[in-house]
Scaffold this motif. Structure first.
Motif, mmCIF file in Angstrom:
data_model
loop_
_atom_site.group_PDB
_atom_site.id
_atom_site.type_symbol
_atom_site.label_atom_id
_atom_site.label_comp_id
_atom_site.label_asym_id
_atom_site.label_seq_id
_atom_site.Cartn_x
_atom_site.Cartn_y
_atom_site.Cartn_z
ATOM 1 N N PHE A 137 0.814 -1.211 0.000
ATOM 2 C CA PHE A 137 0.000 0.000 0.000
ATOM 3 C C PHE A 137 0.847 1.261 0.000
ATOM 4 C CE2 PHE A 137 -3.452 -2.849 0.983
ATOM 5 C CZ PHE A 137 -4.533 -2.227 0.392
ATOM 6 N N LEU A 138 1.938 1.273 0.770
ATOM 7 C CA LEU A 138 2.786 2.461 0.809
ATOM 8 C C LEU A 138 3.466 2.704 -0.530
ATOM 9 C CD1 LEU A 138 4.392 2.066 4.347
ATOM 10 C CD2 LEU A 138 2.746 3.814 3.641
ATOM 11 N N VAL A 139 3.953 1.639 -1.172
ATOM 12 C CA VAL A 139 4.631 1.775 -2.459
ATOM 13 C C VAL A 139 3.701 2.363 -3.512
ATOM 14 C CG1 VAL A 139 5.455 0.396 -4.427
ATOM 15 C CG2 VAL A 139 6.446 0.064 -2.172
ATOM 16 N N LEU A 140 2.498 1.836 -3.601
ATOM 17 C CA LEU A 140 1.579 2.278 -4.650
ATOM 18 C C LEU A 140 0.916 3.611 -4.331
ATOM 19 C CD1 LEU A 140 -0.026 -1.169 -5.453
ATOM 20 C CD2 LEU A 140 1.532 0.123 -6.919
ATOM 21 N N ASP A 141 0.568 3.819 -3.072
ATOM 22 C CA ASP A 141 -0.163 5.023 -2.684
ATOM 23 C C ASP A 141 0.761 6.214 -2.461
ATOM 24 O OD1 ASP A 141 -2.316 6.625 -1.951
ATOM 25 O OD2 ASP A 141 -2.275 5.978 0.134
ATOM 26 N N ARG A 142 1.796 6.027 -1.631
ATOM 27 C CA ARG A 142 2.645 7.151 -1.240
ATOM 28 C C ARG A 142 3.825 7.396 -2.179
ATOM 29 N NH1 ARG A 142 1.789 9.152 3.936
ATOM 30 N NH2 ARG A 142 3.235 10.727 3.169
ATOM 31 N N ILE A 185 -0.396 6.177 -7.378
ATOM 32 C CA ILE A 185 -1.226 5.608 -8.431
ATOM 33 C C ILE A 185 -2.547 6.352 -8.564
ATOM 34 C CG2 ILE A 185 -2.267 3.893 -6.892
ATOM 35 C CD1 ILE A 185 -2.142 1.932 -9.238
ATOM 36 N N GLU A 186 -2.982 6.517 -9.810
ATOM 37 C CA GLU A 186 -4.245 7.174 -10.116
ATOM 38 C C GLU A 186 -5.250 6.132 -10.620
ATOM 39 O OE1 GLU A 186 -5.067 10.294 -9.702
ATOM 40 O OE2 GLU A 186 -3.112 11.114 -9.129
ATOM 41 N N PRO A 187 -6.548 6.376 -10.397
ATOM 42 C CA PRO A 187 -7.561 5.420 -10.874
ATOM 43 C C PRO A 187 -7.411 5.132 -12.365
ATOM 44 C CG PRO A 187 -8.565 7.033 -9.415
ATOM 45 C CD PRO A 187 -7.158 7.506 -9.660
ATOM 46 N N GLY A 188 -7.509 3.854 -12.709
ATOM 47 C CA GLY A 188 -7.454 3.454 -14.102
ATOM 48 C C GLY A 188 -6.062 3.210 -14.650
ATOM 49 N N ALA A 213 -6.534 0.720 -9.665
ATOM 50 C CA ALA A 213 -5.797 0.494 -10.906
ATOM 51 C C ALA A 213 -6.704 -0.111 -11.964
ATOM 52 C CB ALA A 213 -4.598 -0.423 -10.651
ATOM 53 N N GLY A 214 -6.327 0.087 -13.242
ATOM 54 C CA GLY A 214 -7.055 -0.523 -14.333
ATOM 55 C C GLY A 214 -6.481 -1.893 -14.628
ATOM 56 N N ARG A 215 -5.518 -1.970 -15.525
ATOM 57 C CA ARG A 215 -4.868 -3.233 -15.889
ATOM 58 C C ARG A 215 -3.738 -3.536 -14.914
ATOM 59 N NH1 ARG A 215 -0.756 -4.012 -20.693
ATOM 60 N NH2 ARG A 215 -0.725 -6.299 -20.905
ATOM 61 N N VAL A 216 -3.742 -4.746 -14.342
ATOM 62 C CA VAL A 216 -2.719 -5.150 -13.374
ATOM 63 C C VAL A 216 -2.091 -6.449 -13.859
ATOM 64 C CG1 VAL A 216 -2.189 -5.647 -10.960
ATOM 65 C CG2 VAL A 216 -4.067 -4.086 -11.526
ATOM 66 N N PHE A 275 3.381 0.562 -19.278
ATOM 67 C CA PHE A 275 2.723 0.662 -17.976
ATOM 68 C C PHE A 275 2.958 2.030 -17.341
ATOM 69 C CE2 PHE A 275 3.462 -3.786 -18.793
ATOM 70 C CZ PHE A 275 2.272 -4.387 -18.395
ATOM 71 N N ASP A 276 1.958 2.454 -16.576
ATOM 72 C CA ASP A 276 2.099 3.702 -15.825
ATOM 73 C C ASP A 276 2.972 3.502 -14.588
ATOM 74 O OD1 ASP A 276 0.220 5.353 -17.422
ATOM 75 O OD2 ASP A 276 -1.239 3.883 -16.696
ATOM 76 N N VAL A 277 2.890 2.300 -13.993
ATOM 77 C CA VAL A 277 3.646 1.992 -12.786
ATOM 78 C C VAL A 277 4.284 0.615 -12.931
ATOM 79 C CG1 VAL A 277 3.548 1.578 -10.280
ATOM 80 C CG2 VAL A 277 2.152 3.394 -11.311
ATOM 81 N N VAL A 278 5.565 0.508 -12.621
ATOM 82 C CA VAL A 278 6.244 -0.780 -12.550
ATOM 83 C C VAL A 278 6.907 -0.876 -11.183
ATOM 84 C CG1 VAL A 278 8.061 -2.270 -13.471
ATOM 85 C CG2 VAL A 278 6.678 -0.880 -15.038
#
Length: 320
Positions: A129-134, A138-141, A166-169, A202-205
């Motif tokens: 949660f900290l990695v993705l949120d803080r 990450i933004e919706p979608g 997230a959209g595609r994971v 990808f938006d996030v890796v």
């Protein structure tokens, strides 16, 4: 009390079951009678001497159990209360009693959550949660790629990404044997690591593997994409990332280390821990747990180092 110690740096065989002094809580701290301790790659790094720790050293970055004693100034917790806790700042979880900051403790009252499961949450799920949120913010979608998707933290990152909108994971794994295990944790797609380049942009890796996977991950980022580095499980040499490349391609690379974060921002880390405890109790967050005995710590380390584990290993601790 009994504890697993690292008397010298080396392979898993150096781990020893010893008698050590029972720690007492200081101001703002809590002593916990440990029921279970999570087994993590971080503790292998301590054992190998890749982290600067004094010897002999008691590893263990997360536990579940019951509050044994409260240090001066601690409020909101009580003796005998079931809890999950991050012990990552000073370690010590591979023991019958551990001391940690009260801010890094999550009460389990009112949750139908087994202590064995609770011990598997503080490190991996909080990190997710900290990695993705803080860090990745990450933004919706948005689309997310997670390396080592069948491992302890990888199994949580996919679920956390979904809960955060997230959209595609997509998960990447190192062998075909891990594909189905990763799919069980909610990934839309699971690919072999060497085939990740074919999965799109990808938006996030999130990369905890290092080496070729790290260099390849940078190439997989979409414009304004963010890569979060949080490990080097491959043991490969560090990968240099040219700053000019980031500038010219509108990409970001960040790092995350739970120990350093918890030491600097214990209140935030504790809030994230309490969030994942609630998520696990409600069924929104699933964790696959296998229990070994405390004296089997060396076996747990060997299994984690082999790269063949899926889900989470915890060590069962009993008072004698």
């Amino acid at each position: 009390m009994k504890a697993i110690t690292i008397p010298r740096f080396g392979d898993a065989d150096v781990l020893r079951l010893d008698e050590v002094e029972i720690p007492e809580p200081g101001p703002g701290q809590v002593a916990i009678d440990v029921a279970y301790a999570g087994a993590n790659f971080a503790e292998i790094l301590y054992r190998q001497g890749l982290a600067d720790v004094p010897l002999p050293f008691v590893p263990g970055i997360e536990v579940s159990g019951r509050v044994r004693a409260l240090g001066p100034g601690v409020e909101g917790l009580r003796v005998g209360q079931p809890v999950a806790a991050l012990t990552i700042v000073d370690s010590g979880g591979y023991a019958e009693v551990v001391v940690t900051s009260a801010e890094l403790v999550a009460p389990l009252d009112g949750y139908a959550l087994e202590l064995g499961v609770a011990a598997a949450l503080p490190s991996n799920s909080t990190t997710a949660f900290l990695v993705l949120d803080r860090v990745a913010r990450i933004e919706p979608g948005e689309s997310v790629l997670v390396h080592a998707a069948a491992g302890g933290v990888g199994s949580q990152l996919g679920q956390a990404a979904r809960l955060l909108g997230a959209g595609r994971v997509v998960g990447a794994v190192g062998s075909p044997a891990k594909v189905e295990a990763a799919r069980a944790f909610g990934y839309d797609e699971v690919v072999l690591r060497e085939e990740a380049a074919e999965a799109g942009r990808f938006d996030v890796v999130v990369d905890m593997v290092g080496g070729a996977a790290r260099r390849g991950s940078l190439d997989l980022l979409a414009p304004m994409g963010r890569m979060v580095v949080m490990g080097n499980a491959s043991g490969a040499r560090d990968v240099g990332i040219p700053a000019n490349e980031l500038w010219l391609t509108n990409k970001t690379v960040s790092g995350f280390n739970l120990a350093a974060f918890s030491a600097a921002f214990p209140e935030t880390a504790g809030q994230a821990l309490r969030r994942v405890v609630a998520g696990a109790a409600s069924g929104e967050l699933r964790v696959r747990v296998e229990s070994l005995r405390l004296e089997q710590a060396a076996q747990a380390h060997r299994r984690i180092e082999s790269g063949r584990t899926t889900g989470k290993l915890v060590l069962e601790v009993e008072r004698h």
